[in-house]
Design a protein around this motif. Structure first.
Motif, PDB file in Angstrom:
ATOM      1  N   LEU A  20       0.823  -1.199   0.000  1.00  0.00           N
ATOM      2  CA  LEU A  20       0.000   0.000   0.000  1.00  0.00           C
ATOM      3  C   LEU A  20       0.862   1.256   0.000  1.00  0.00           C
ATOM      4  CD1 LEU A  20      -2.786   1.268   0.128  1.00  0.00           C
ATOM      5  CD2 LEU A  20      -2.743   1.000   2.626  1.00  0.00           C
ATOM      6  N   ALA A  21       1.988   1.230   0.712  1.00  0.00           N
ATOM      7  CA  ALA A  21       2.886   2.378   0.758  1.00  0.00           C
ATOM      8  C   ALA A  21       3.477   2.657  -0.619  1.00  0.00           C
ATOM      9  CB  ALA A  21       3.999   2.143   1.776  1.00  0.00           C
ATOM     10  N   GLU A  22       3.894   1.604  -1.330  1.00  0.00           N
ATOM     11  CA  GLU A  22       4.463   1.801  -2.669  1.00  0.00           C
ATOM     12  C   GLU A  22       3.413   2.329  -3.644  1.00  0.00           C
ATOM     13  OE1 GLU A  22       6.271  -1.818  -3.883  1.00  0.00           O
ATOM     14  OE2 GLU A  22       7.980  -1.619  -2.499  1.00  0.00           O
ATOM     15  N   GLU A  23       2.161   1.860  -3.494  1.00  0.00           N
ATOM     16  CA  GLU A  23       1.092   2.344  -4.359  1.00  0.00           C
ATOM     17  C   GLU A  23       0.799   3.817  -4.111  1.00  0.00           C
ATOM     18  OE1 GLU A  23      -3.675   1.506  -5.133  1.00  0.00           O
ATOM     19  OE2 GLU A  23      -2.467   0.071  -3.992  1.00  0.00           O
ATOM     20  N   MET A  24       0.795   4.221  -2.847  1.00  0.00           N
ATOM     21  CA  MET A  24       0.478   5.612  -2.509  1.00  0.00           C
ATOM     22  C   MET A  24       1.615   6.544  -2.876  1.00  0.00           C
ATOM     23  SD  MET A  24      -1.444   5.406   1.166  1.00  0.00           S
ATOM     24  CE  MET A  24      -1.404   7.182   1.221  1.00  0.00           C
ATOM     25  N   LEU A  25       2.849   6.132  -2.591  1.00  0.00           N
ATOM     26  CA  LEU A  25       4.001   7.014  -2.802  1.00  0.00           C
ATOM     27  C   LEU A  25       4.518   6.944  -4.229  1.00  0.00           C
ATOM     28  CD1 LEU A  25       5.925   6.407   0.558  1.00  0.00           C
ATOM     29  CD2 LEU A  25       4.283   8.210   0.005  1.00  0.00           C
ATOM     30  N   GLY A  26       4.096   5.954  -4.980  1.00  0.00           N
ATOM     31  CA  GLY A  26       4.494   5.871  -6.373  1.00  0.00           C
ATOM     32  C   GLY A  26       5.926   5.478  -6.586  1.00  0.00           C
ATOM     33  N   GLN A  27       6.518   4.776  -5.660  1.00  0.00           N
ATOM     34  CA  GLN A  27       7.897   4.316  -5.804  1.00  0.00           C
ATOM     35  C   GLN A  27       8.155   3.163  -4.850  1.00  0.00           C
ATOM     36  OE1 GLN A  27       9.519   8.269  -4.330  1.00  0.00           O
ATOM     37  NE2 GLN A  27      10.994   6.894  -3.403  1.00  0.00           N
ATOM     38  N   ARG A  28       9.297   2.521  -5.047  1.00  0.00           N
ATOM     39  CA  ARG A  28       9.645   1.386  -4.199  1.00  0.00           C
ATOM     40  C   ARG A  28       9.968   1.874  -2.786  1.00  0.00           C
ATOM     41  NH1 ARG A  28      14.132  -1.221  -2.426  1.00  0.00           N
ATOM     42  NH2 ARG A  28      13.944  -3.495  -2.168  1.00  0.00           N
ATOM     43  N   VAL A  29       9.459   1.164  -1.790  1.00  0.00           N
ATOM     44  CA  VAL A  29       9.673   1.526  -0.393  1.00  0.00           C
ATOM     45  C   VAL A  29      10.320   0.334   0.319  1.00  0.00           C
ATOM     46  CG1 VAL A  29       8.611   2.234   1.766  1.00  0.00           C
ATOM     47  CG2 VAL A  29       7.679   3.067  -0.402  1.00  0.00           C
ATOM     48  N   PRO A  30      11.507   0.502   0.896  1.00  0.00           N
ATOM     49  CA  PRO A  30      12.159  -0.607   1.612  1.00  0.00           C
ATOM     50  C   PRO A  30      11.317  -1.076   2.798  1.00  0.00           C
ATOM     51  CG  PRO A  30      13.695   1.194   1.216  1.00  0.00           C
ATOM     52  CD  PRO A  30      12.336   1.711   0.872  1.00  0.00           C
ATOM     53  N   ILE A  31      11.373  -2.368   3.042  1.00  0.00           N
ATOM     54  CA  ILE A  31      10.674  -2.926   4.201  1.00  0.00           C
ATOM     55  C   ILE A  31      11.562  -2.777   5.435  1.00  0.00           C
ATOM     56  CG2 ILE A  31       9.778  -5.044   5.228  1.00  0.00           C
ATOM     57  CD1 ILE A  31       8.913  -5.938   2.483  1.00  0.00           C
ATOM     58  N   VAL A  32      11.015  -2.156   6.470  1.00  0.00           N
ATOM     59  CA  VAL A  32      11.732  -1.960   7.741  1.00  0.00           C
ATOM     60  C   VAL A  32      10.885  -2.579   8.849  1.00  0.00           C
ATOM     61  CG1 VAL A  32      12.683  -0.290   9.366  1.00  0.00           C
ATOM     62  CG2 VAL A  32      12.761   0.183   6.907  1.00  0.00           C
ATOM     63  N   PRO A  33      11.281  -3.718   9.395  1.00  0.00           N
ATOM     64  CA  PRO A  33      10.503  -4.322  10.479  1.00  0.00           C
ATOM     65  C   PRO A  33      10.396  -3.374  11.666  1.00  0.00           C
ATOM     66  CG  PRO A  33      12.159  -5.850   9.644  1.00  0.00           C
ATOM     67  CD  PRO A  33      12.456  -4.521   9.041  1.00  0.00           C
ATOM     68  N   HIS A  34       9.287  -3.489  12.398  1.00  0.00           N
ATOM     69  CA  HIS A  34       9.094  -2.591  13.534  1.00  0.00           C
ATOM     70  C   HIS A  34      10.159  -2.799  14.594  1.00  0.00           C
ATOM     71  CE1 HIS A  34       7.099  -6.267  15.032  1.00  0.00           C
ATOM     72  NE2 HIS A  34       7.360  -5.796  16.236  1.00  0.00           N
ATOM     73  N   THR A  35      10.708  -4.015  14.687  1.00  0.00           N
ATOM     74  CA  THR A  35      11.739  -4.265  15.703  1.00  0.00           C
ATOM     75  C   THR A  35      12.976  -3.407  15.452  1.00  0.00           C
ATOM     76  OG1 THR A  35      12.481  -6.146  14.375  1.00  0.00           O
ATOM     77  CG2 THR A  35      10.958  -6.593  16.182  1.00  0.00           C
ATOM     78  N   ARG A  36      13.393  -3.327  14.187  1.00  0.00           N
ATOM     79  CA  ARG A  36      14.568  -2.515  13.856  1.00  0.00           C
ATOM     80  C   ARG A  36      14.291  -1.035  14.129  1.00  0.00           C
ATOM     81  NH1 ARG A  36      16.408  -2.098   7.774  1.00  0.00           N
ATOM     82  NH2 ARG A  36      16.088  -4.375   7.911  1.00  0.00           N
ATOM     83  N   ARG A  37      13.086  -0.598  13.768  1.00  0.00           N
ATOM     84  CA  ARG A  37      12.733   0.812  13.965  1.00  0.00           C
ATOM     85  C   ARG A  37      12.645   1.150  15.448  1.00  0.00           C
ATOM     86  NH1 ARG A  37       7.916   2.783  14.364  1.00  0.00           N
ATOM     87  NH2 ARG A  37       6.919   0.903  13.553  1.00  0.00           N
ATOM     88  N   TRP A  38      12.087   0.250  16.249  1.00  0.00           N
ATOM     89  CA  TRP A  38      11.983   0.502  17.689  1.00  0.00           C
ATOM     90  C   TRP A  38      13.370   0.583  18.335  1.00  0.00           C
ATOM     91  CZ3 TRP A  38       7.510  -3.275  19.473  1.00  0.00           C
ATOM     92  CH2 TRP A  38       6.296  -2.817  18.942  1.00  0.00           C
ATOM     93  N   LEU A  39      14.261  -0.321  17.946  1.00  0.00           N
ATOM     94  CA  LEU A  39      15.611  -0.290  18.526  1.00  0.00           C
ATOM     95  C   LEU A  39      16.330   0.993  18.141  1.00  0.00           C
ATOM     96  CD1 LEU A  39      16.828  -3.976  18.064  1.00  0.00           C
ATOM     97  CD2 LEU A  39      15.920  -2.871  20.111  1.00  0.00           C
ATOM     98  N   HIS A  40      16.140   1.432  16.902  1.00  0.00           N
ATOM     99  CA  HIS A  40      16.755   2.693  16.479  1.00  0.00           C
ATOM    100  C   HIS A  40      16.227   3.865  17.302  1.00  0.00           C
ATOM    101  CE1 HIS A  40      18.528   5.714  13.842  1.00  0.00           C
ATOM    102  NE2 HIS A  40      17.333   6.300  13.789  1.00  0.00           N
ATOM    103  N   ALA A  41      14.907   3.883  17.542  1.00  0.00           N
ATOM    104  CA  ALA A  41      14.319   4.964  18.340  1.00  0.00           C
ATOM    105  C   ALA A  41      14.804   4.915  19.782  1.00  0.00           C
ATOM    106  CB  ALA A  41      12.795   4.871  18.287  1.00  0.00           C
ATOM    107  N   ALA A  42      14.960   3.709  20.331  1.00  0.00           N
ATOM    108  CA  ALA A  42      15.400   3.580  21.724  1.00  0.00           C
ATOM    109  C   ALA A  42      16.834   4.050  21.905  1.00  0.00           C
ATOM    110  CB  ALA A  42      15.268   2.128  22.176  1.00  0.00           C
ATOM    111  N   ARG A  43      17.640   4.003  20.848  1.00  0.00           N
ATOM    112  CA  ARG A  43      19.025   4.472  20.957  1.00  0.00           C
ATOM    113  C   ARG A  43      19.130   5.994  20.837  1.00  0.00           C
ATOM    114  NH1 ARG A  43      20.007  -0.078  17.563  1.00  0.00           N
ATOM    115  NH2 ARG A  43      20.151   1.294  15.747  1.00  0.00           N
TER     116      ARG A  43
END
Length: 405
Positions: free
Chosen positions: A203-226
């Motif tokens: 859905l993100a690629e359809e809305m944004l009109g380009q390829r969007v990398p998949i980022v698991p929530h676990t990786r994003r949460w750890l990045h935010a916690a740091r």
């Protein structure tokens, strides 16, 4: 020691439902495992970090006036006044948190969330036996020089679009049309960092009109916690300090009883015992050296004056014996009248004759000399090398033998 990060699925004054969680190693970066469950079924952990969802936070830029950072109560009042026109809710219902390293006179970011919901969520976690050591935001404004980020999170039927750029952080519902799509199209996507969770990647690629990398929530949460942000401020800051104290106490308990620290405990015990033994040996050597010097002094006294049979205070007894010898031989001491008077006469200005002289106990008192301060200073300097001190008290001059034997 592993740590756990908790993410509430709902953020309301009546917390309930599941918590997403990730558990990391002691470095805070190595992912051990993750999942979602009610608080009662979460992995065992004494401490936890709480992540506030992006949809529960609003972000505002303010410039703090001088003197507003010195007192938490005053700062809270200042923030309420500065943000009153920007907020949709009443300021007293919200919790505020300043960006790390905030200074007066320059724009700073302020995060705001529902105070009752945050308090209830923290209380629910702590009631489950876990101490909340830190409160972090899911998203935060990028630091100066960092690119904008666009994330699409959640499920296909309940997704969120989050944009973090120089204008702050905006989290809006994900829909084929609406403010979220307009927000994304107004962002420079060619220079922004994009990411989407697996459930909403298509859905993100359809809305944004380009390829969007998949980022698991676990990786994003750890990045935010740091990141540097900690929302535990104002009324939550005191409890954070209390939890920090409990953390130190828990660490001390672990160091004292945990099996993995047994070798370290033995090492510390051996080190302390060696230090104590070394101090005792050093003290014994110093005491022996002091006794040897004392015996040498006593030996000089008894050899010089065989009549002294009992040594109590060798220097004082030596001085008395020398005084007796001097008196028997008729030799004058520095504290006698004649030597003092002769030395004084040599140091007085020419033509100065005292009107009265009194001598008592190695102290010479003279009246009527009429010395000026400059003359008195010159006299004092001439007498000092010869073992005498002089001072003036009005018309009286006092001369004292400083070290009369």
């Amino acid at each position: 020691m592993s740590s756990i990060l908790l993410y509430p699925a709902s953020f309301t004054p009546v917390p309930g439902g599941d918590f997403g969680w990730v558990r990391t190693g002691g470095d805070g970066e190595t992912l051990i495992d993750h999942g979602g469950a009610p608080l009662a079924l979460l992995p065992t952990a004494r401490e936890a970090e709480l992540m506030v969802p992006g949809f529960a936070l609003s972000w505002h830029s303010v410039t703090l006036p001088q003197g507003s950072l010195g007192n938490a109560g005053r700062l809270r009042t200042v923030l309420e006044g500065l943000l009153e026109e920007q907020l949709l809710d009443e300021p007293e219902k919200l919790h505020f948190a300043l960006q790390p390293g905030a200074k007066t006179g320059t724009p700073v970011w302020v995060a705001a969330c529902d105070r009752a919901a945050l308090r209830a969520t923290v209380q629910a976690i702590e009631d489950s036996g876990r101490r909340v050591t830190r409160i972090v935001p899911e998203f935060a404004p990028p630091a100066e020089g960092e690119p904008a980020t666009v994330y699409v999170t959640g499920e296909a039927q309940a997704g969120w679009l989050t944009v973090c750029d120089a204008n702050g952080v905006a989290t809006l519902p994900l829909a084929a049309s609406g403010p979220g799509l307009a927000l994304a199209r107004n962002t420079q996507l060619d220079t922004a960092m994009l990411g989407a969770e697996p459930a909403v990647a298509a859905l993100a690629e359809e809305m944004l009109g380009q390829r969007v990398p998949i980022v698991p929530h676990t990786r994003r949460w750890l990045h935010a916690a740091r990141g540097p942000w900690d929302l535990a401020q104002f009324e939550f800051a005191s409890s954070a300090r209390a939890r920090a104290g409990k953390k130190l106490a828990a660490l001390a308990q672990t160091l004292r009883h945990a099996p993995q620290w047994r070798a370290a405990r033995w090492g510390v015990a051996v080190f302390v015992l060696v230090q104590i033994a070394g101090l005792n040996v050093w003290a014994w050597k110093e005491r022996a050296a002091l006794d040897a010097r004392r015996n040498a002094i006593n030996g000089v006294l008894t050899q010089t004056f065989p009549s002294v049979k009992l040594v109590v205070d060798a220097p004082a007894q030596m001085a008395r014996e020398i005084a007796v010898l001097r008196q028997a031989s008729g030799e004058m001491a520095a504290g006698d009248f004649e030597p003092m008077l002769g030395t004084l006469a040599a140091g007085l200005p020419a033509g100065r004759v005292p009107a009265a002289i009194d001598f008592s106990g190695a102290q010479l008192r003279l009246r009527g000399l009429g010395l000026s301060q400059q003359e008195l200073d010159a006299l004092r300097n001439s007498l000092a090398p010869q073992g005498y001190s002089a001072r003036g008290e009005g018309d009286l001059l006092l001369v004292q033998a400083e070290a009369a034997p």
